[in-house]
Design a protein around this motif. Sequence first.
Motif, PDB file in Angstrom:
ATOM      1  N   LEU A  31       0.805  -1.226   0.000  1.00 55.79           N
ATOM      2  CA  LEU A  31       0.000   0.000   0.000  1.00 55.79           C
ATOM      3  C   LEU A  31       0.837   1.275   0.000  1.00 55.79           C
ATOM      4  N   CYS A  32       1.954   1.248   0.706  1.00 56.52           N
ATOM      5  CA  CYS A  32       2.836   2.422   0.721  1.00 56.52           C
ATOM      6  C   CYS A  32       4.227   1.951   1.163  1.00 56.52           C
ATOM      7  N   PRO A  33       4.990   1.441   0.237  1.00 58.83           N
ATOM      8  CA  PRO A  33       6.272   0.807   0.558  1.00 58.83           C
ATOM      9  C   PRO A  33       7.243   1.723   1.310  1.00 58.83           C
ATOM     10  N   ASP A  34       7.144   3.008   1.106  1.00 60.67           N
ATOM     11  CA  ASP A  34       8.060   3.922   1.801  1.00 60.67           C
ATOM     12  C   ASP A  34       7.391   4.608   2.993  1.00 60.67           C
ATOM     13  N   GLY A  35       6.211   4.176   3.312  1.00 62.64           N
ATOM     14  CA  GLY A  35       5.470   4.872   4.356  1.00 62.64           C
ATOM     15  C   GLY A  35       4.871   6.147   3.787  1.00 62.64           C
ATOM     16  N   ALA A  36       4.125   6.859   4.593  1.00 67.89           N
ATOM     17  CA  ALA A  36       3.510   8.091   4.108  1.00 67.89           C
ATOM     18  C   ALA A  36       3.217   9.014   5.291  1.00 67.89           C
ATOM     19  N   VAL A  37       3.147  10.293   4.996  1.00 64.47           N
ATOM     20  CA  VAL A  37       2.765  11.253   6.027  1.00 64.47           C
ATOM     21  C   VAL A  37       1.606  12.085   5.478  1.00 64.47           C
ATOM     22  N   ILE A  38       0.537  12.113   6.233  1.00 66.46           N
ATOM     23  CA  ILE A  38      -0.621  12.930   5.850  1.00 66.46           C
ATOM     24  C   ILE A  38      -0.631  14.099   6.825  1.00 66.46           C
ATOM     25  N   ASP A  39      -0.340  15.287   6.339  1.00 68.48           N
ATOM     26  CA  ASP A  39      -0.238  16.368   7.333  1.00 68.48           C
ATOM     27  C   ASP A  39      -1.441  17.307   7.328  1.00 68.48           C
ATOM     28  N   ASP A  40      -2.472  16.914   6.583  1.00 72.22           N
ATOM     29  CA  ASP A  40      -3.673  17.759   6.630  1.00 72.22           C
ATOM     30  C   ASP A  40      -4.907  16.910   6.919  1.00 72.22           C
ATOM     31  N   ALA A  41      -4.746  15.962   7.859  1.00 73.51           N
ATOM     32  CA  ALA A  41      -5.891  15.131   8.230  1.00 73.51           C
ATOM     33  C   ALA A  41      -6.927  15.985   8.946  1.00 73.51           C
ATOM     34  N   GLU A  42      -8.177  15.578   8.818  1.00 74.52           N
ATOM     35  CA  GLU A  42      -9.250  16.353   9.448  1.00 74.52           C
ATOM     36  C   GLU A  42      -9.785  15.631  10.672  1.00 74.52           C
ATOM     37  N   SER A  43      -9.841  16.315  11.797  1.00 72.54           N
ATOM     38  CA  SER A  43     -10.477  15.734  12.976  1.00 72.54           C
ATOM     39  C   SER A  43     -11.940  15.488  12.634  1.00 72.54           C
ATOM     40  N   GLY A  44     -12.471  14.377  13.151  1.00 69.00           N
ATOM     41  CA  GLY A  44     -13.888  14.101  12.928  1.00 69.00           C
ATOM     42  C   GLY A  44     -14.130  13.212  11.723  1.00 69.00           C
ATOM     43  N   LYS A  45     -13.091  12.932  10.974  1.00 65.96           N
ATOM     44  CA  LYS A  45     -13.229  12.078   9.802  1.00 65.96           C
ATOM     45  C   LYS A  45     -12.686  10.689  10.141  1.00 65.96           C
ATOM     46  N   SER A  46     -13.174   9.659   9.467  1.00 67.18           N
ATOM     47  CA  SER A  46     -12.650   8.331   9.792  1.00 67.18           C
ATOM     48  C   SER A  46     -11.263   8.165   9.182  1.00 67.18           C
ATOM     49  N   LEU A  47     -10.529   7.322   9.856  1.00 72.65           N
ATOM     50  CA  LEU A  47      -9.159   7.051   9.431  1.00 72.65           C
ATOM     51  C   LEU A  47      -9.152   6.417   8.036  1.00 72.65           C
ATOM     52  N   GLY A  50      -9.048  12.317  16.103  1.00 72.62           N
ATOM     53  CA  GLY A  50      -9.231  13.375  17.108  1.00 72.62           C
ATOM     54  C   GLY A  50      -8.282  14.522  16.821  1.00 72.62           C
ATOM     55  N   ASP A  51      -7.709  15.079  17.889  1.00 75.12           N
ATOM     56  CA  ASP A  51      -6.851  16.249  17.705  1.00 75.12           C
ATOM     57  C   ASP A  51      -5.363  15.922  17.699  1.00 75.12           C
ATOM     58  N   ASP A  52      -5.018  14.707  18.082  1.00 72.87           N
ATOM     59  CA  ASP A  52      -3.589  14.388  18.209  1.00 72.87           C
ATOM     60  C   ASP A  52      -3.033  13.733  16.951  1.00 72.87           C
ATOM     61  N   ASP A  53      -1.731  13.873  16.797  1.00 67.52           N
ATOM     62  CA  ASP A  53      -1.060  13.191  15.686  1.00 67.52           C
ATOM     63  C   ASP A  53      -1.126  11.683  15.911  1.00 67.52           C
ATOM     64  N   LEU A  54      -1.131  10.961  14.809  1.00 65.78           N
ATOM     65  CA  LEU A  54      -1.229   9.504  14.895  1.00 65.78           C
ATOM     66  C   LEU A  54      -0.081   8.854  14.147  1.00 65.78           C
ATOM     67  N   VAL A  55       0.310   7.706  14.630  1.00 68.66           N
ATOM     68  CA  VAL A  55       1.206   6.849  13.852  1.00 68.66           C
ATOM     69  C   VAL A  55       0.465   5.531  13.709  1.00 68.66           C
ATOM     70  N   ILE A  56       0.258   5.114  12.482  1.00 69.41           N
ATOM     71  CA  ILE A  56      -0.493   3.873  12.296  1.00 69.41           C
ATOM     72  C   ILE A  56       0.271   2.883  11.425  1.00 69.41           C
ATOM     73  N   GLU A  57      -0.056   1.646  11.665  1.00 68.57           N
ATOM     74  CA  GLU A  57       0.545   0.577  10.879  1.00 68.57           C
ATOM     75  C   GLU A  57      -0.584  -0.237  10.270  1.00 68.57           C
ATOM     76  N   ILE A  58      -0.493  -0.499   9.003  1.00 69.08           N
ATOM     77  CA  ILE A  58      -1.494  -1.343   8.355  1.00 69.08           C
ATOM     78  C   ILE A  58      -0.923  -2.757   8.348  1.00 69.08           C
ATOM     79  N   PRO A  59      -1.605  -3.690   8.988  1.00 69.88           N
ATOM     80  CA  PRO A  59      -1.048  -5.052   9.070  1.00 69.88           C
ATOM     81  C   PRO A  59      -0.799  -5.623   7.680  1.00 69.88           C
TER      82      PRO A  59
END
Length: 113
Positions: free
Chosen positions: A12-28, A93-102
């Motif tokens: 899905l993203c071999p180098d990882g990715a950073v989304i810096d304009d995520a919206e609070s209130g939206k699903s991941l 929510g309001d905090d930054d997230l780090v997620i891993e897709i299994p």
Amino acid sequence: MPKITVLPHADLCPDGAVIDDAESGKSLCETLLEHDIEIEHACEMSCACTTCHCVVRQGFDSLNESDELEEDMLDKAWGLEPNSRLSCQAVIGDDDLVIEIPRYTINHAREQH
Ligand code: FES
């Protein structure tokens, strides 16, 4: 705006990715898809398939609480961890997230075993 760091995933993203304009209130799940990370969402985000499973490595507590249905579904997910969520049910929510897709979903697991 919370920032979401997606750890590398082979397909899905071999180098990882950073989304810096995520919206609070939206699903991941929606947020990932909007940013071209094609996470599986076989039931179209209706909490019925677990293919959108992700593990929240940072910021878990800033998400909405999971409900009973999500917990029941999660039990069936491949590679379940204490900080697992179904990304279609996890609201940013309001905090930054780090997620891993299994690496696998139950769909893959079925194909391979
Ligand atoms: S897309 Fe099916 S449970 Fe999230």
